[in-house]
Every structure is written in C-alpha cells, then in structure tokens.
Design an enzyme around this catalytic site. Structure first.
Site, PDB file in Angstrom:
ATOM      1  CE1 TYR A 106       6.689  -3.017   7.895  1.00 36.88           C
ATOM      2  CE2 TYR A 106       6.417  -2.513  10.222  1.00 36.88           C
ATOM      3  CZ  TYR A 106       6.046  -2.323   8.909  1.00 36.88           C
ATOM      4  OH  TYR A 106       5.055  -1.443   8.601  1.00 36.88           O
ATOM      5  CG  HIS A 166       6.265   2.978   2.542  1.00 33.06           C
ATOM      6  ND1 HIS A 166       6.140   3.038   3.898  1.00 33.06           N
ATOM      7  CD2 HIS A 166       5.844   4.174   2.069  1.00 33.06           C
ATOM      8  CE1 HIS A 166       5.682   4.233   4.249  1.00 33.06           C
ATOM      9  NE2 HIS A 166       5.484   4.938   3.150  1.00 33.06           N
TER      10      HIS A 166
END
Length: 181
Positions: free
Chosen positions: A132, A62
């Site tokens: 993240y 992604h």
C-alpha cells in the site's frame, strides 16, 4: 505504464509496460510526471505491507475521513486478491457503488483509490502480500468502514468468506454510514 479508468470516478487500474529480454523485464510502477499528467496524487507519505495467510479471507472495507482522508495505491507483490472499492463521497453520481480489480503479483497491476472510497479485498490464494502507498499517514481517530458483506453493496465475493476479523464484522452497513464530505 497504463492508467485505466474504473467505473468509480477518480479510481484507476495501473498497469505496467514491461521492457524485457531473456534476463527478465523492467517496468515502471510509478512516475510522478505520468501521475501528474492524469491529475493523480503524486505525494506518498506512508507505505505498508499486508500479509494474509488463507485463501478466501476478506479484509475491509476501510477508509479514513477528513482531515486524514487519503488516496491509496495497492499492488499485489505475492499472490492474487480481488480488490473492491466503494464510493462513499457525498454528492457523487456513483455513491454506494462498488468496482473491482483483481490484483495479481504476476501481472504487476495496481489499483488507485481516490479519497472518499472504502477499500477491501479477498485473497484468491494462500499467502498473499499487498503493498500500500498512502497520501496521508494513518490516523486511527478518523478511520471508518462499511461491512464487507452488506447486501446493499450488491457485491458478491468470488470465493466463500473463510475469515473476517471481529473488527470488520462489527462495521456498519452502508445505510448507516455518513457520506464523506
């Protein structure tokens, strides 16, 4: 901390320097001064956690397009993951190439992913959590991806792929992706 360059320009593995004694250890996972000295992003505006239950699961590849393009820093906080970056930057000498880092919660390492690179991972054990840090907030209208099993990537996942989402199965091949400007 150590900032180690990867084969894709602008991508790095970030390793901790541990200071320890019989009680355990202390390690810096981020330092604005160190990142600035390496000309890396120093502003993180969003943080997320990904949990994956089954060993062999693949998530990704992604990315976000401009104006929402983002730098990511990803670290395993539980378990181990085989992390993959794909350079999608227009004009890059490493366009279409992959590089990998095995993230390990015990090693406390991280991967720094520059804008214009797709990112994904495969879990190397059950019960994997990744943390993240993002330089831009999530903008679904600018998201994109590359099929994680595209043979043009010349990347072999280390384990048989046991799970892949419907969304990731529908991602385009590298040849059908427009380079990121």
């Amino acid at each position: 901390m150590k900032i180690l360059p990867l084969s894709i320009e602008g991508a790095f593995e970030v390793r901790l320097d541990r200071l320890g004694d019989r009680r355990g250890y202390f390690g810096r996972v981020y330092c604005e001064d160190t990142f600035a000295a390496h000309r890396l992003n120093t502003r993180w505006v969003q943080a997320n956690i990904s949990y994956t239950q089954a060993k062999g699961t693949v998530r990704g590849l992604h990315f976000q397009r401009p104006p929402a393009a983002e730098v990511k820093m990803v670290r395993a906080i539980r378990g181990r993951a085989h992390d993959v970056l794909v350079d999608l930057r227009a004009g890059s000498s490493t366009f279409g190439q992959c590089c990998t880092v095995d993230l390990d919660a015990d090693a406390k390492n991280a991967v720094y992913i520059p804008t214009g690179c797709a990112h994904g991972f495969q879990t190397l054990c059950d019960d994997v959590e990744l943390h993240y840090s993002h330089s831009h907030v999530y903008a679904p209208e600018y998201e994109g991806g590359v099929h994680p099993q595209d043979t043009a990537l010349r990347h072999q996942w280390p384990l048989p792929v046991v799970q892949l989402s419907d969304r990731d199965q529908a991602l385009p091949l590298l040849a059908d992706c427009e380079p990121i400007q």
